[in-house]
Structure formats: structure tokens, C-alpha cells
Scaffold this motif. Sequence first.
Motif, PDB file in Angstrom:
ATOM      1  N   PRO A  49      28.963  13.385 -27.808  1.00 37.52           N
ATOM      2  CA  PRO A  49      28.361  13.622 -29.131  1.00 37.52           C
ATOM      3  C   PRO A  49      29.220  14.530 -30.005  1.00 37.52           C
ATOM      4  O   PRO A  49      29.216  14.407 -31.232  1.00 37.52           O
ATOM      5  N   THR A  50      29.942  15.443 -29.375  1.00 39.10           N
ATOM      6  CA  THR A  50      30.891  16.306 -30.082  1.00 39.10           C
ATOM      7  C   THR A  50      32.108  16.490 -29.185  1.00 39.10           C
ATOM      8  O   THR A  50      32.018  16.351 -27.963  1.00 39.10           O
ATOM      9  N   VAL A  51      33.228  16.791 -29.810  1.00 36.13           N
ATOM     10  CA  VAL A  51      34.464  17.043 -29.068  1.00 36.13           C
ATOM     11  C   VAL A  51      34.974  18.424 -29.453  1.00 36.13           C
ATOM     12  O   VAL A  51      35.109  18.737 -30.641  1.00 36.13           O
ATOM     13  N   THR A  52      35.223  19.255 -28.470  1.00 31.74           N
ATOM     14  CA  THR A  52      35.710  20.616 -28.710  1.00 31.74           C
ATOM     15  C   THR A  52      37.212  20.683 -28.452  1.00 31.74           C
ATOM     16  O   THR A  52      37.785  19.821 -27.784  1.00 31.74           O
ATOM     17  N   ILE A  53      37.821  21.744 -28.943  1.00 27.34           N
ATOM     18  CA  ILE A  53      39.252  21.931 -28.712  1.00 27.34           C
ATOM     19  C   ILE A  53      39.508  22.165 -27.225  1.00 27.34           C
ATOM     20  O   ILE A  53      40.558  21.780 -26.693  1.00 27.34           O
ATOM     21  N   GLU A  54      38.530  22.768 -26.540  1.00 25.94           N
ATOM     22  CA  GLU A  54      38.672  22.977 -25.097  1.00 25.94           C
ATOM     23  C   GLU A  54      38.725  21.639 -24.361  1.00 25.94           C
ATOM     24  O   GLU A  54      39.511  21.472 -23.417  1.00 25.94           O
ATOM     25  N   GLU A  62      45.773  30.914 -28.094  1.00 20.47           N
ATOM     26  CA  GLU A  62      45.194  31.754 -27.042  1.00 20.47           C
ATOM     27  C   GLU A  62      45.441  31.189 -25.636  1.00 20.47           C
ATOM     28  O   GLU A  62      44.787  31.605 -24.676  1.00 20.47           O
ATOM     29  N   GLN A  63      46.377  30.261 -25.521  1.00 21.23           N
ATOM     30  CA  GLN A  63      46.708  29.718 -24.206  1.00 21.23           C
ATOM     31  C   GLN A  63      48.031  30.305 -23.723  1.00 21.23           C
ATOM     32  O   GLN A  63      48.910  30.642 -24.511  1.00 21.23           O
ATOM     33  N   LEU A  64      48.162  30.399 -22.405  1.00 19.75           N
ATOM     34  CA  LEU A  64      49.385  30.957 -21.829  1.00 19.75           C
ATOM     35  C   LEU A  64      50.515  29.931 -21.799  1.00 19.75           C
ATOM     36  O   LEU A  64      51.698  30.292 -21.803  1.00 19.75           O
ATOM     37  N   THR A  65      50.147  28.656 -21.758  1.00 17.75           N
ATOM     38  CA  THR A  65      51.163  27.601 -21.711  1.00 17.75           C
ATOM     39  C   THR A  65      51.006  26.697 -22.928  1.00 17.75           C
ATOM     40  O   THR A  65      49.882  26.488 -23.418  1.00 17.75           O
ATOM     41  N   LEU A  74      50.768  21.154 -36.473  1.00 18.70           N
ATOM     42  CA  LEU A  74      49.532  21.894 -36.735  1.00 18.70           C
ATOM     43  C   LEU A  74      48.515  21.670 -35.614  1.00 18.70           C
ATOM     44  O   LEU A  74      47.808  22.591 -35.199  1.00 18.70           O
ATOM     45  N   PHE A  75      48.455  20.441 -35.119  1.00 18.64           N
ATOM     46  CA  PHE A  75      47.559  20.123 -33.999  1.00 18.64           C
ATOM     47  C   PHE A  75      47.991  20.883 -32.748  1.00 18.64           C
ATOM     48  O   PHE A  75      47.166  21.422 -32.000  1.00 18.64           O
ATOM     49  N   GLU A  76      49.291  20.971 -32.533  1.00 17.39           N
ATOM     50  CA  GLU A  76      49.805  21.694 -31.376  1.00 17.39           C
ATOM     51  C   GLU A  76      49.441  23.170 -31.445  1.00 17.39           C
ATOM     52  O   GLU A  76      49.110  23.794 -30.422  1.00 17.39           O
ATOM     53  N   ILE A  77      49.501  23.746 -32.640  1.00 21.87           N
ATOM     54  CA  ILE A  77      49.108  25.153 -32.809  1.00 21.87           C
ATOM     55  C   ILE A  77      47.648  25.344 -32.403  1.00 21.87           C
ATOM     56  O   ILE A  77      47.292  26.321 -31.726  1.00 21.87           O
ATOM     57  N   GLU A  78      46.772  24.404 -32.815  1.00 24.61           N
ATOM     58  CA  GLU A  78      45.350  24.507 -32.463  1.00 24.61           C
ATOM     59  C   GLU A  78      45.155  24.411 -30.952  1.00 24.61           C
ATOM     60  O   GLU A  78      44.385  25.167 -30.370  1.00 24.61           O
TER      61      GLU A  78
END
Length: 299
Positions: A179-184, A211-214, A203-207
Motif C-alpha cells: 500500500p505504501t513504499v518506504t525508503i527503508e 544515514e547509511q554506512l555503505t 538524487l535518488f542515490e543520495i536518498e
Amino acid sequence: MEFQQLVTFQRVATVLSFTRAAADLNYAQSSVTNQIRNLEASLQTELFDRLGSKIQLTDAGQRLLLHAERLLALADEARADVAGPAEPSGTLTIGTMESITSYRLPPLLELFHYRYPAVHLALRPSLCADTCRALRQGTFDVGFLMEPDTGHAGLDSVVLSKERLVLVAAPSFPLASAPTVTIEALRKVPVLATESGCSYRDLFEIELTAEQLTPASFLEFGTIEAIKRGVIAGLGVSLLPEITVADEIASGSLTVLPWTPPFEVVIQLAWRRGKRLSRELQLFIDQTIRLVREESPAS
């Protein structure tokens, strides 16, 4: 100071190379060098700094370039006025990208093919940063950009339209029924994308990387058509301009996922600031503004 010296100076100042300017003007390199030296002698100032094999304009050279552009433009106007109307002709070198060439430009290309057959449009595939660089150096006459920024150092530009981006997947892909898709959730699935340097991919890669290590992992494909085939085959998801996947969405081979990008990009047409706009280039700019805006959905 002679008129031909200004023509030569303007070309050298544009490409920042005596060798390339000589080739463009069909002169011997020694002739170009002598013309510039004679021009500097008549003005009693250096117009270029020689830095080994490279050159750059001095402050005096930058000031002279503005005057040279105006004088050469005035000469073109006088020549056209005296000669009377003639069919537009010549070559325009245009920096562009696959999504714009294939999905935005056909009406414009058709117009020039039938109405202005003597004008040759040389399309050069190029990423936005490379297009901006080529415009400043004079390699391209005009270029299309697709990015969020609307101001570019040394360039004039006009916004043609917003480009709506959609996240797509095959109908059978697991996220297609969510029903929804999250960035996670997107961080856990393969992402098919164009090469690095494409504005909306970056820009998508930045999103995805925030806050990720990799860094995010992308499956890079050479073309949008290849990306679409991979997504249809269920290899992953992809963020693409809506116009490039409209047919596949309509046929049901792709579906739009319920995720809205927190950024937007616009299509722009750009050219070097201060550049002499030939009749043919002005015609291309005017027709592009008319046709591309006409073909684009309302913002």
C-alpha cells in the motif's frame, strides 16, 4: 585591430586552444598564432596567459571578448540585411540525453527536417555536467539539461518544463502490492539505473544512502530501454521520467509504486552566456521553447 583578427580571437577564446581554433577556421596554426600576436601588439596588452600547453584569457582578453562578440554579431546582422532573406542553413551541435531525444524532441526534429532541411542538427549524447562544460568551451552550440538547478555559471538557460519522475516495477514484483513504499524498503531491493552523473539517479542515490554506512547499490544499464526490459523481467525497481515508461504503464507491463520522490528536476535549454546567437541558433531556441513546452504536460 582588424576584423579577421577578431574572428580568430573569438574562436581561440571560445575553445582555448590555438590548434583547435586553427582546425575550426581552416588555417595553419602559425597563422592563428601570428594573428593573435599582431592583435596583442596593436592593443599593447596580452590577451592570453600561456600556461605550458594550455591557455586562458587574461582580464583584458575577457573584456575584449565581450566587444568581439557584439561586433561579430553586428557584422552578421549587416550581412543578412544586405544579402536579403535566405534559407537557414549550417550545423548546430546539440548536447542532449536519451530521454529527451527519444521522447521530447521528435516533433522538433520533424519540423527542422521538413521546414529547414539545410539546417543539420548534430545530436551529441551527454550528461548534464559534460554538456555545461562543452557549452562553455564552445564545443556545443546549445544543450538540454535535466536537473534541479536552474542557474549555471557562464550560461544562459530557459526552463522548458518539469519532468515528473515515477518509481516503477513489474506487476509481479513484491513491492508492487504494497500500500505504501518506504525508503527503508527500497534499500532492500535491487535498483536499476543509468550511469552515475545522471541528475535524478544521483538524487535518488543520495536518498537511499542517507544515514547509511555503505553506499546504495545500483545495477547500471546503458540505456533507458535496457533498464525497462530489466524491470519488466523482475530484476528490480527503477526511477525514471514518466514519459519514458508511459506506454509500458498503459499496457500493464510496468506499474507505478506508491513512492513520491522528495526532489524534482526540470528540463532546460542552455547556451553560452554572451554567445553570438546566429539566426539558425535563435530559430532553434524559439522553436524548442514553443514545441517542447507544447508537448509537455502542464506543471
